[in-house]
Design an enzyme around this catalytic site. Structure first.
Site, short mmCIF file in Angstrom:
data_model
loop_
_atom_site.label_atom_id
_atom_site.label_comp_id
_atom_site.label_asym_id
_atom_site.label_seq_id
_atom_site.Cartn_x
_atom_site.Cartn_y
_atom_site.Cartn_z
N ARG B 16 0.83 -1.20 0.00
CA ARG B 16 0.00 0.00 0.00
C ARG B 16 0.87 1.26 0.00
O ARG B 16 0.68 2.17 -0.80
CB ARG B 16 -0.93 -0.02 1.23
CG ARG B 16 -2.09 0.93 1.13
CD ARG B 16 -1.81 2.31 1.70
NE ARG B 16 -1.41 2.23 3.11
CZ ARG B 16 -0.84 3.23 3.76
NH1 ARG B 16 -0.58 4.37 3.14
NH2 ARG B 16 -0.49 3.08 5.01
N HIS B 218 4.05 2.79 14.67
CA HIS B 218 4.22 3.01 13.23
C HIS B 218 5.40 3.97 13.09
O HIS B 218 5.26 5.17 13.34
CB HIS B 218 2.93 3.60 12.64
CG HIS B 218 3.01 3.89 11.19
ND1 HIS B 218 2.50 3.04 10.23
CD2 HIS B 218 3.55 4.93 10.51
CE1 HIS B 218 2.71 3.55 9.02
NE2 HIS B 218 3.34 4.70 9.17
N HIS B 220 8.86 5.73 11.26
CA HIS B 220 9.50 6.11 10.00
C HIS B 220 11.02 6.13 10.17
O HIS B 220 11.52 6.49 11.23
CB HIS B 220 8.98 7.48 9.54
CG HIS B 220 7.65 7.38 8.85
ND1 HIS B 220 7.19 8.32 7.97
CD2 HIS B 220 6.71 6.42 8.88
CE1 HIS B 220 6.00 7.95 7.51
NE2 HIS B 220 5.68 6.82 8.05
N CYS B 251 8.94 9.20 2.35
CA CYS B 251 8.36 10.07 3.38
C CYS B 251 8.06 11.42 2.76
O CYS B 251 8.97 12.19 2.48
CB CYS B 251 9.31 10.22 4.55
SG CYS B 251 8.60 11.24 5.85
N ASN B 262 8.77 4.21 5.85
CA ASN B 262 8.54 3.28 6.95
C ASN B 262 9.76 2.42 7.25
O ASN B 262 10.57 2.11 6.39
CB ASN B 262 7.41 2.33 6.57
CG ASN B 262 6.11 3.07 6.44
OD1 ASN B 262 5.33 3.12 7.37
ND2 ASN B 262 5.89 3.69 5.28
#
Lengths: 317, 317
Positions: B16, B218, B220, B251, B262
């Site tokens: 995704r 989550h 980065h 990002c 990510n």
């Protein structure tokens, strides 16, 4: 929760690591330009050249010219690498501009020592005794022990904390035989086996045996764990790290070509400063030096902050 | 020394995240091939499509065809993203093959919410109430709260643990108004401000208020701290992470183009497994999927283990 140091020293090894492995050719002037840029960042120690066989490492055939050309910065110590007596001779000839230190070089893995140094560990002990004689004869102080393969080895597998402690103890014995006082021990994750947990186990075991000893970590980022491992070291109070600007230099022991080598200096400095740990480094200037390094080698380098940017501009709002 | 979990769940978001940002075009078949490869790795949850406006995100114009084409693997939950009611309608039409879950979507930064979601935080509360109505009408369970910008914001600067706790409390209030039981809270480092220490501070503050709540991170990797931050989360007992195979996806909030997005799934899984934390993932298969992802997008991706290799072959000796 943790025992983070207030200040860490980061030893820059990018020029030496990078220029020996880059396919090049990179001009002497460009090498000097990078070192001069690094000298302006607040780094206190920069390894600027490798005195090795120019037939085997053509990238450092111009070591003398690089050292002659750099513009030393007040408060920065410039160091070099050598692998044998011939190399040491070349470095000694430049002592004064360079600031040489001897080192007792140990290895935690017998098969790695045989493959990488072409000698077993017993022979290495004899070699280290002989080296100390040469250092003394040249007036070079010896105050540290370094250890390769301290966290695992492609040829020996896992390395236990007990092996690391025993190997360090051998180094101390060598030092004692020459009345040397060892102030620091550098543990290298030469083949990128370390995890944050193994860093804690090994550092903990060494700390327990030699509580006052200053520890340094030489970490590789080949499997992406470089900064996580550095953080685990910081949690254990480790306050000295080797690193390489932009992540210059690859890892000759990795499974695939193009794998990262040393942990990246500006990423490490950024992490420390963001956590309130002083590095004495101007991270923005270091990012600019990293971008210069990338321009010089002509291909992308592994550093992250040089691409992601620091947070400074958002804090000014 | 730490409170590492025995097992962690890693939620794969690479397809995704990646296919929405890659300049492409990438064929539907290749997208399906990557998802099918990921299904064989032991991952238990894969976000396989984004139901968004095809004019704004042309990379996901074929979301329906991708979902139709994948070969579901027993025990794997396939999820999707949507940003509005139209997108949710499209996803709901595929429920059954997809396994949709609703979510109360909070944000710790007022200016980020205004810029990214085009609404202030007060309006967001109203929107979340309305969303829950829509989820309920479609039989979609809502058991989690997510929070953007939980560790810092390019527009608001630092985000304090107190702000995160207050924002989560608002989410719980919304849930309570609908008699929903919240089982998990996902904290996103949307703009890559987190450090290992801020992870510990924020997770600690949330844990203190809601000790039984399952936490997800989550993270980065825009500034290289992704795995160090994940490790800090593990030390705090966090046992659920989002990640992206090969580091797919960039990002959009980074200072420079080409910055990582990510945290990379196989690097995270490798780190966990090397520390004895079960992931249920076959890291070798995941590395192969990462290499496939790189082949599909046609340019280098940020993953490290896919280049450095795992340690498995050295352990067999």
């Amino acid at each position: 929760m943790s025992d983070l140091p207030r200040h860490v020293d980061i030893h820059e090894e990018g020029p030496r690591e990078g220029f020996q492995i880059e396919p090049g050719p990179i001009s002497t002037e460009r090498k000097i330009a990078l070192i001069d840029a690094l000298s302006e960042t607040g780094l206190k120690r920069i390894q600027v050249a490798s005195f090795v066989n120019p037939k085997r490492v053509p990238g450092w055939a111009d070591a003398e010219a690089v050292v002659a050309g750099i513009h030393p910065h007040q408060g920065v110590r410039y160091t070099a690498l050598w692998l044998n007596e011939k190399g040491l001779e070349r470095a000694v000839a430049l002592n004064g501009k360079l600031s040489l230190r001897g080192n007792i070089s140990m290895c935690a893995s017998e098969p790695f020592s045989r493959r990488n140094q072409n000698r077993g560990l017993e022979e290495n002990v004899r070699v280290q005794h002989a080296q100390i004689g040469i250092f003394k004869a040249n007036g070079i102080p010896v105050e540290s022990i370094s250890m390769m393969a301290a966290f695992g080895c492609n040829f020996a597998g896992e390395i236990t904390p007990a092996t690391v402690v025993a190997t360090a103890a051998q180094g101390f014995d060598i030092a004692a035989a020459h009345d040397l006082t060892i102030k620091s021990l550098s543990l290298a994750d030469t083949m990128a086996w370390a995890t944050p947990e193994s860093i804690k186990r090994v550092v903990g075991a060494v700390r327990e045996r030699w509580p006052a000893l200053r520890l340094n970590l030489h970490l590789h980022d080949t499997r992406g764990l470089g900064l996580a491992n550095a953080y685990a070291g910081l949690e254990m109070g480790v306050a000295s790290f080797d690193a390489s600007v932009a992540g210059l230099g690859g890892c000759p022991f990795a499974g695939h070509k193009g794998a990262a080598g040393n942990v990246c200096t500006e990423d490490l400095a950024f992490m420390c400063e963001e956590m309130g740990i002083e590095t004495g480094i101007d991270v923005e200037k270091l990012v600019a030096a990293a971008q210069l390094a990338e321009e010089i080698v002509g291909h992308p380098l592994p550093g992250s902050v040089m691409r992601g940017g620091t947070l400074a501009k958002y804090r000014k709002h």
